[in-house]
Design an enzyme around this catalytic site. Sequence first.
Site, PDB file in Angstrom:
ATOM      1  N   ARG A   1       0.850  -1.183   0.000  1.00  0.00           N
ATOM      2  CA  ARG A   1       0.000   0.000   0.000  1.00  0.00           C
ATOM      3  C   ARG A   1       0.887   1.234   0.000  1.00  0.00           C
ATOM      4  O   ARG A   1       2.094   1.140   0.195  1.00  0.00           O
ATOM      5  CB  ARG A   1      -0.953  -0.009   1.201  1.00  0.00           C
ATOM      6  CG  ARG A   1      -0.218  -0.390   2.488  1.00  0.00           C
ATOM      7  CD  ARG A   1      -0.725   0.270   3.676  1.00  0.00           C
ATOM      8  NE  ARG A   1      -0.683   1.701   3.544  1.00  0.00           N
ATOM      9  CZ  ARG A   1       0.429   2.439   3.682  1.00  0.00           C
ATOM     10  NH1 ARG A   1       1.603   1.891   3.940  1.00  0.00           N
ATOM     11  NH2 ARG A   1       0.362   3.753   3.557  1.00  0.00           N
ATOM     12  N   ARG A  23      -6.971  -0.669  -7.455  1.00  0.00           N
ATOM     13  CA  ARG A  23      -7.134   0.545  -6.635  1.00  0.00           C
ATOM     14  C   ARG A  23      -7.123   1.747  -7.586  1.00  0.00           C
ATOM     15  O   ARG A  23      -6.073   2.132  -8.101  1.00  0.00           O
ATOM     16  CB  ARG A  23      -6.016   0.662  -5.590  1.00  0.00           C
ATOM     17  CG  ARG A  23      -6.076  -0.462  -4.566  1.00  0.00           C
ATOM     18  CD  ARG A  23      -5.312  -0.131  -3.318  1.00  0.00           C
ATOM     19  NE  ARG A  23      -6.021   0.840  -2.497  1.00  0.00           N
ATOM     20  CZ  ARG A  23      -5.484   1.409  -1.418  1.00  0.00           C
ATOM     21  NH1 ARG A  23      -4.250   1.139  -1.070  1.00  0.00           N
ATOM     22  NH2 ARG A  23      -6.176   2.273  -0.705  1.00  0.00           N
ATOM     23  N   GLN A  54      -3.721   2.745   9.364  1.00  0.00           N
ATOM     24  CA  GLN A  54      -2.336   2.810   8.867  1.00  0.00           C
ATOM     25  C   GLN A  54      -1.452   3.660   9.781  1.00  0.00           C
ATOM     26  O   GLN A  54      -0.249   3.423   9.871  1.00  0.00           O
ATOM     27  CB  GLN A  54      -2.306   3.397   7.443  1.00  0.00           C
ATOM     28  CG  GLN A  54      -2.874   2.504   6.371  1.00  0.00           C
ATOM     29  CD  GLN A  54      -4.340   2.797   6.111  1.00  0.00           C
ATOM     30  OE1 GLN A  54      -5.071   3.230   6.997  1.00  0.00           O
ATOM     31  NE2 GLN A  54      -4.784   2.552   4.886  1.00  0.00           N
ATOM     32  N   ASP A 112      -2.328  10.683  -3.104  1.00  0.00           N
ATOM     33  CA  ASP A 112      -2.523   9.588  -4.052  1.00  0.00           C
ATOM     34  C   ASP A 112      -2.726  10.062  -5.479  1.00  0.00           C
ATOM     35  O   ASP A 112      -2.455   9.337  -6.431  1.00  0.00           O
ATOM     36  CB  ASP A 112      -3.700   8.713  -3.623  1.00  0.00           C
ATOM     37  CG  ASP A 112      -3.245   7.790  -2.516  1.00  0.00           C
ATOM     38  OD1 ASP A 112      -3.055   8.280  -1.396  1.00  0.00           O
ATOM     39  OD2 ASP A 112      -3.019   6.597  -2.799  1.00  0.00           O
ATOM     40  N   ASN A 156      -6.174  12.495  -0.849  1.00  0.00           N
ATOM     41  CA  ASN A 156      -5.365  11.926   0.243  1.00  0.00           C
ATOM     42  C   ASN A 156      -6.222  10.918   1.004  1.00  0.00           C
ATOM     43  O   ASN A 156      -7.432  10.848   0.818  1.00  0.00           O
ATOM     44  CB  ASN A 156      -4.945  13.005   1.244  1.00  0.00           C
ATOM     45  CG  ASN A 156      -4.527  14.294   0.599  1.00  0.00           C
ATOM     46  OD1 ASN A 156      -5.352  15.136   0.298  1.00  0.00           O
ATOM     47  ND2 ASN A 156      -3.256  14.451   0.368  1.00  0.00           N
ATOM     48  N   LYS A 157      -5.567  10.200   1.895  1.00  0.00           N
ATOM     49  CA  LYS A 157      -6.284   9.234   2.733  1.00  0.00           C
ATOM     50  C   LYS A 157      -7.472   9.897   3.419  1.00  0.00           C
ATOM     51  O   LYS A 157      -7.382  11.046   3.860  1.00  0.00           O
ATOM     52  CB  LYS A 157      -5.297   8.656   3.753  1.00  0.00           C
ATOM     53  CG  LYS A 157      -5.862   7.672   4.736  1.00  0.00           C
ATOM     54  CD  LYS A 157      -6.661   6.548   4.112  1.00  0.00           C
ATOM     55  CE  LYS A 157      -5.937   5.785   3.044  1.00  0.00           C
ATOM     56  NZ  LYS A 157      -6.786   4.763   2.373  1.00  0.00           N
TER      57      LYS A 157
HETATM   58  O1  MRU Z   1      -4.801   3.241   1.456  1.00  0.00           O
HETATM   59  P1  MRU Z   1      -3.311   3.414   1.546  1.00  0.00           P
HETATM   60  O2  MRU Z   1      -2.761   2.896   2.830  1.00  0.00           O
HETATM   61  O3  MRU Z   1      -2.601   2.901   0.337  1.00  0.00           O
HETATM   62  O4  MRU Z   1      -3.138   4.978   1.553  1.00  0.00           O
HETATM   63  C1  MRU Z   1      -1.870   5.524   1.568  1.00  0.00           C
HETATM   64  C2  MRU Z   1      -1.916   6.979   1.624  1.00  0.00           C
HETATM   65  O5  MRU Z   1      -2.921   7.613   1.735  1.00  0.00           O
HETATM   66  C3  MRU Z   1      -0.629   7.653   1.470  1.00  0.00           C
HETATM   67  O6  MRU Z   1      -0.628   8.842   2.186  1.00  0.00           O
HETATM   68  C4  MRU Z   1      -0.407   7.941  -0.016  1.00  0.00           C
HETATM   69  O7  MRU Z   1      -0.563   6.782  -0.803  1.00  0.00           O
HETATM   70  C5  MRU Z   1       0.917   8.470  -0.234  1.00  0.00           C
HETATM   71  S1  MRU Z   1       2.125   7.284   0.052  1.00  0.00           S
HETATM   72  C6  MRU Z   1       3.632   7.994  -0.036  1.00  0.00           C
END
Ligand code: MRU
Length: 322
Positions: free
Chosen positions: A44, A75, A173, A214, A224-225
């Site tokens: 991830r 994804r 996370q 992302d 972003n997350k």
């Molecule tokens: O769902 P995830 O755990 O893949 O989400 C990750 C994030 O939101 C990170 O902040 C993003 O991918 C940047 S990673 C350097």
Amino acid sequence: MENIRFENGALYLLDQSLLPNQEVYIAPQTKEDYFFAIKKLQVRGAPAIGIFAAYAMALLDTDKYELKKYLDSARPTAVNLSWATQRMLSAYNEGKDLIKEAQSIHNEDRERCCKISEYGLSVLNDGDGILTHCNAGALATSSYGTGLGPLLLGKEKGYNFHVFSDETRPLMQGARITAYELEKAGIDVTLICDNMASTVMKQGKINAVLVGADRIAANGDTANKIGTSGVAVLAKHYGIPFYVLAPTSTIDFNIETGKDIIIEEREPSEIKELNFREPVALPETKCYNPAFDITDGSLITAIITEKGIIKNPSKENMEKIK
Ligand code: MRU
């Protein structure tokens, strides 16, 4: 600790879904193994997903066009995934050595993360209190990370930071990966629930917010997350700089604004069951589980890339990085 290791012709992946309690490497073999490793977050973080998919494109002996489509669908929000598979497809069409191309993607990410970390460190001061959300560290990339990169680099240079990590519901996370990674690096980290961010900001404990992204639209809106945009609103309210750190491969100039970014929706069970001994809601209770949200460019102090710092991201300022 390396999350993705290519050794003697085989790929090994640290299964992040088991962290922090177990450190287990898996060796995906089939296209389904690769697809579900991405889907189920065994790998991830946008750049790490791209690197992993690049190796899949190199190692799997199957129709490369179909494979790209299949992997991209795992994804949809992280642009690095389709960016990497497209680069591998082009390399395939040009008759290039695909293993070497995947290794280049991997190595280039290391270089980008180092540069992002240096630029990021230049906006921080020794002793700063930092808030971060989700995980944008070495495990989300190839090394150092984006959002956490300045902290890991700063540690090497003798800086002391005090990091508050949002746990990051529903997949945790921040708790499972960021706190784990920072503890291992010897960086002071305190875990908080997502709804405590306002309190630590109000108490004056936070000097800067650092997060990854992302997908970034041409006008500087960032995906972003989930939960990140709320942190950005709070940072604006309290006058705290809010930095998004990402490689330029995360910028999608084909997308005008954040409204056009496809947001991945995930299973309700992640909210109701995944991290609990017993379900916390009735089976019939509806859940909405978007995995990302959009932070308006106007809330972002700067986007920090390997090519430099884009202050006050807007369509005009984003163009300068092209
Ligand atoms: O769902 P995830 O755990 O893949 O989400 C990750 C994030 O939101 C990170 O902040 C993003 O991918 C940047 S990673 C350097």
